[in-house]
Scaffold this motif. Structure first.
Motif, PDB file in Angstrom:
ATOM      1  N   VAL A  50       0.868  -1.175   0.000  1.00  0.00           N
ATOM      2  CA  VAL A  50       0.000   0.000   0.000  1.00  0.00           C
ATOM      3  C   VAL A  50       0.905   1.226   0.000  1.00  0.00           C
ATOM      4  CG1 VAL A  50      -1.675   1.355   1.321  1.00  0.00           C
ATOM      5  CG2 VAL A  50      -1.945  -1.112   1.134  1.00  0.00           C
ATOM      6  N   THR A  51       0.641   2.131  -0.935  1.00  0.00           N
ATOM      7  CA  THR A  51       1.398   3.385  -1.025  1.00  0.00           C
ATOM      8  C   THR A  51       0.478   4.530  -0.639  1.00  0.00           C
ATOM      9  OG1 THR A  51       2.736   2.482  -2.823  1.00  0.00           O
ATOM     10  CG2 THR A  51       2.742   4.881  -2.550  1.00  0.00           C
ATOM     11  N   ILE A  52       0.868   5.277   0.386  1.00  0.00           N
ATOM     12  CA  ILE A  52       0.150   6.500   0.749  1.00  0.00           C
ATOM     13  C   ILE A  52       0.802   7.616  -0.050  1.00  0.00           C
ATOM     14  CG2 ILE A  52      -0.473   8.097   2.598  1.00  0.00           C
ATOM     15  CD1 ILE A  52      -0.306   5.719   4.530  1.00  0.00           C
ATOM     16  N   VAL A  53       0.037   8.235  -0.928  1.00  0.00           N
ATOM     17  CA  VAL A  53       0.577   9.188  -1.885  1.00  0.00           C
ATOM     18  C   VAL A  53       0.810  10.522  -1.193  1.00  0.00           C
ATOM     19  CG1 VAL A  53       0.278  10.237  -4.144  1.00  0.00           C
ATOM     20  CG2 VAL A  53      -0.648   7.964  -3.704  1.00  0.00           C
ATOM     21  N   GLY A  54       2.080  10.836  -0.962  1.00  0.00           N
ATOM     22  CA  GLY A  54       2.506  11.982  -0.184  1.00  0.00           C
ATOM     23  C   GLY A  54       1.889  13.316  -0.554  1.00  0.00           C
ATOM     24  N   PRO A  55       2.133  13.857  -1.755  1.00  0.00           N
ATOM     25  CA  PRO A  55       1.630  15.187  -2.075  1.00  0.00           C
ATOM     26  C   PRO A  55       0.115  15.309  -1.965  1.00  0.00           C
ATOM     27  CG  PRO A  55       3.264  14.524  -3.665  1.00  0.00           C
ATOM     28  CD  PRO A  55       2.980  13.319  -2.808  1.00  0.00           C
ATOM     29  N   LEU A  56      -0.615  14.241  -2.228  1.00  0.00           N
ATOM     30  CA  LEU A  56      -2.070  14.310  -2.129  1.00  0.00           C
ATOM     31  C   LEU A  56      -2.543  14.113  -0.701  1.00  0.00           C
ATOM     32  CD1 LEU A  56      -2.985  12.308  -5.325  1.00  0.00           C
ATOM     33  CD2 LEU A  56      -2.802  14.763  -5.046  1.00  0.00           C
ATOM     34  N   ALA A  57      -1.722  13.458   0.103  1.00  0.00           N
ATOM     35  CA  ALA A  57      -2.103  13.209   1.489  1.00  0.00           C
ATOM     36  C   ALA A  57      -1.745  14.380   2.396  1.00  0.00           C
ATOM     37  CB  ALA A  57      -1.413  11.945   1.991  1.00  0.00           C
ATOM     38  N   ARG A  58      -0.951  15.340   1.900  1.00  0.00           N
ATOM     39  CA  ARG A  58      -0.499  16.447   2.739  1.00  0.00           C
ATOM     40  C   ARG A  58      -1.382  17.686   2.617  1.00  0.00           C
ATOM     41  NH1 ARG A  58       4.998  14.783   1.197  1.00  0.00           N
ATOM     42  NH2 ARG A  58       4.914  16.328  -0.454  1.00  0.00           N
ATOM     43  N   GLY A  59      -2.544  17.564   2.012  1.00  0.00           N
ATOM     44  CA  GLY A  59      -3.472  18.680   1.973  1.00  0.00           C
ATOM     45  C   GLY A  59      -3.131  19.749   0.956  1.00  0.00           C
TER      46      GLY A  59
ATOM     47  N   ASP B 266      -4.354  19.923  -1.916  1.00  0.00           N
ATOM     48  CA  ASP B 266      -5.427  19.868  -2.900  1.00  0.00           C
ATOM     49  C   ASP B 266      -6.655  20.629  -2.421  1.00  0.00           C
ATOM     50  OD1 ASP B 266      -6.787  19.116  -5.141  1.00  0.00           O
ATOM     51  OD2 ASP B 266      -7.173  17.084  -4.486  1.00  0.00           O
ATOM     52  N   ASP B 267      -6.605  21.950  -2.463  1.00  0.00           N
ATOM     53  CA  ASP B 267      -7.696  22.766  -1.918  1.00  0.00           C
ATOM     54  C   ASP B 267      -9.006  22.610  -2.681  1.00  0.00           C
ATOM     55  OD1 ASP B 267      -6.024  23.721   0.027  1.00  0.00           O
ATOM     56  OD2 ASP B 267      -5.395  25.438  -1.178  1.00  0.00           O
ATOM     57  N   ASP B 268      -8.959  22.567  -4.011  1.00  0.00           N
ATOM     58  CA  ASP B 268     -10.207  22.518  -4.785  1.00  0.00           C
ATOM     59  C   ASP B 268     -10.579  21.117  -5.266  1.00  0.00           C
ATOM     60  OD1 ASP B 268      -8.302  22.109  -6.705  1.00  0.00           O
ATOM     61  OD2 ASP B 268      -8.975  23.715  -8.040  1.00  0.00           O
ATOM     62  N   GLY B 269      -9.806  20.120  -4.901  1.00  0.00           N
ATOM     63  CA  GLY B 269     -10.114  18.742  -5.290  1.00  0.00           C
ATOM     64  C   GLY B 269      -9.596  18.340  -6.655  1.00  0.00           C
ATOM     65  N   ALA B 270      -8.941  19.242  -7.379  1.00  0.00           N
ATOM     66  CA  ALA B 270      -8.474  18.920  -8.736  1.00  0.00           C
ATOM     67  C   ALA B 270      -7.396  17.851  -8.729  1.00  0.00           C
ATOM     68  CB  ALA B 270      -7.954  20.180  -9.432  1.00  0.00           C
TER      69      ALA B 270
ATOM     70  N   VAL C 290      -0.010  12.621 -12.042  1.00  0.00           N
ATOM     71  CA  VAL C 290      -1.082  13.474 -11.525  1.00  0.00           C
ATOM     72  C   VAL C 290      -0.664  14.941 -11.548  1.00  0.00           C
ATOM     73  CG1 VAL C 290      -2.398  14.056  -9.444  1.00  0.00           C
ATOM     74  CG2 VAL C 290      -2.107  11.661 -10.105  1.00  0.00           C
ATOM     75  N   MET C 291       0.509  15.243 -11.041  1.00  0.00           N
ATOM     76  CA  MET C 291       0.923  16.637 -10.883  1.00  0.00           C
ATOM     77  C   MET C 291       1.185  17.319 -12.221  1.00  0.00           C
ATOM     78  SD  MET C 291       0.743  17.083  -7.653  1.00  0.00           S
ATOM     79  CE  MET C 291       1.784  18.226  -6.805  1.00  0.00           C
TER      80      MET C 291
ATOM     81  N   PRO D  19      -2.972  22.196 -14.407  1.00  0.00           N
ATOM     82  CA  PRO D  19      -2.555  23.563 -14.728  1.00  0.00           C
ATOM     83  C   PRO D  19      -1.970  24.238 -13.490  1.00  0.00           C
ATOM     84  CG  PRO D  19      -4.841  23.162 -15.377  1.00  0.00           C
ATOM     85  CD  PRO D  19      -4.392  21.976 -14.581  1.00  0.00           C
ATOM     86  N   GLY D  20      -0.942  25.037 -13.710  1.00  0.00           N
ATOM     87  CA  GLY D  20      -0.340  25.763 -12.612  1.00  0.00           C
ATOM     88  C   GLY D  20       0.712  24.996 -11.843  1.00  0.00           C
ATOM     89  N   HIS D  21       0.922  23.721 -12.172  1.00  0.00           N
ATOM     90  CA  HIS D  21       1.933  22.933 -11.480  1.00  0.00           C
ATOM     91  C   HIS D  21       3.162  22.708 -12.354  1.00  0.00           C
ATOM     92  CE1 HIS D  21      -1.507  22.012  -8.900  1.00  0.00           C
ATOM     93  NE2 HIS D  21      -0.588  21.876  -7.967  1.00  0.00           N
ATOM     94  N   ALA D  22       3.275  23.411 -13.450  1.00  0.00           N
ATOM     95  CA  ALA D  22       4.372  23.170 -14.387  1.00  0.00           C
ATOM     96  C   ALA D  22       5.723  23.569 -13.816  1.00  0.00           C
ATOM     97  CB  ALA D  22       4.110  23.933 -15.694  1.00  0.00           C
ATOM     98  N   GLN D  23       5.771  24.410 -12.803  1.00  0.00           N
ATOM     99  CA  GLN D  23       7.057  24.836 -12.258  1.00  0.00           C
ATOM    100  C   GLN D  23       7.446  24.064 -10.999  1.00  0.00           C
ATOM    101  OE1 GLN D  23       9.010  26.716 -14.047  1.00  0.00           O
ATOM    102  NE2 GLN D  23       7.329  26.716 -15.528  1.00  0.00           N
ATOM    103  N   LEU D  24       6.804  22.927 -10.768  1.00  0.00           N
ATOM    104  CA  LEU D  24       7.161  22.109  -9.613  1.00  0.00           C
ATOM    105  C   LEU D  24       8.617  21.680  -9.710  1.00  0.00           C
ATOM    106  CD1 LEU D  24       4.088  19.757  -9.327  1.00  0.00           C
ATOM    107  CD2 LEU D  24       4.848  21.361  -7.613  1.00  0.00           C
ATOM    108  N   ASP D  25       9.264  21.548  -8.567  1.00  0.00           N
ATOM    109  CA  ASP D  25      10.618  21.035  -8.528  1.00  0.00           C
ATOM    110  C   ASP D  25      10.562  19.552  -8.911  1.00  0.00           C
ATOM    111  OD1 ASP D  25      13.185  20.264  -8.023  1.00  0.00           O
ATOM    112  OD2 ASP D  25      13.164  20.825  -5.903  1.00  0.00           O
ATOM    113  N   LEU D  26      11.288  19.177  -9.954  1.00  0.00           N
ATOM    114  CA  LEU D  26      11.222  17.794 -10.417  1.00  0.00           C
ATOM    115  C   LEU D  26      11.684  16.809  -9.352  1.00  0.00           C
ATOM    116  CD1 LEU D  26      12.436  18.080 -14.101  1.00  0.00           C
ATOM    117  CD2 LEU D  26      10.119  17.868 -13.238  1.00  0.00           C
TER     118      LEU D  26
END
Length: 192
Positions: free
Chosen positions: A33-42, A44-48, A157-158, A162-169
């Motif tokens: 079972v993998t708990i998906v870090g970025p989605l589990a850390r809140g 995702d304000d609008d649910g996208a 997912v990331m 939109p708006g996540h294109a500048q995430l640190d790889l």
């Protein structure tokens, strides 16, 4: 407990999240079972992000091929955390073999590449891609069967959002040396 899974032992942590050995209480078997870090850390304000996660899980869990270790189950929208489950492979990764053997026989490498190519052809035929194919994502069980795992869930997912294109790889990939060109260009992953 996480859904129907009893988390038993922490296994590893990476860009995709924390991986646990778990017990599936419905089928009485061990799973990962993998708990998906970025989605589990809140984040995702609008649910996208969670909707993108569900779409990715639907695509990935539909992959049925003996050489592809795809997710078998994932969290529902009512869940507090994003997670997914996959079958537990019985064997070692090619990365583990590379670290323990001084030299890998060419016949073994040729057999592995044949099986990996078949798995990737299957995945690409469904208009998906792997996303980060490392030696540690190629598993060899005790019978010699090869399976490709870890289909880059978080980056899939990331990079779609939109708006996540500048995430640190480095936040999306465990090993940057194995990232696809699409990730370097900050565009969604595709079979090309």
């Amino acid at each position: 407990m996480l859904g129907p899974y009893r988390l038993m032992e922490f296994r590893s942590s990476g860009a995709s999240g924390d991986v646990y050995l778990a017990w599936d209480t419905r089928f009485n078997q061990r799973v990962h079972v993998t708990i998906v870090g970025p989605l589990a850390r809140g984040l995702d304000d609008d649910g996208a992000l969670y909707r993108a996660f569900v779409n990715a899980m639907r695509s990935l869990s539909s992959l049925r091929h003996p050489a592809v270790l795809a997710p078998t189950d994932f969290s529902s929208p009512a869940s507090d955390e994003a997670w997914y489950a996959s079958d537990l492979p019985d064997g070692k990764s090619f990365g583990q073999l590379l670290r323990t053997m001084r030299r890998v026989p060419w016949r073994l490498v040729a057999m592995l590449m044949h099986e990996v190519a078949a798995a990737l052809a299957f995945v690409h035929g469904r208009q998906l891609c792997h996303g980060q194919l490392t030696p540690d994502n190629v598993l060899i069980d005790r019978t010699g069967r090869v399976q490709v795992t870890d289909l880059a869930v978080v980056s899939r997912v990331m990079l779609e959002q939109p708006g996540h294109a500048q995430l640190d790889l480095a936040d999306l990939y465990d090993r940057l040396a194995y990232q696809p060109p699409e990730a370097q260009q900050r565009r969604p992953l595709d079979p090309e």
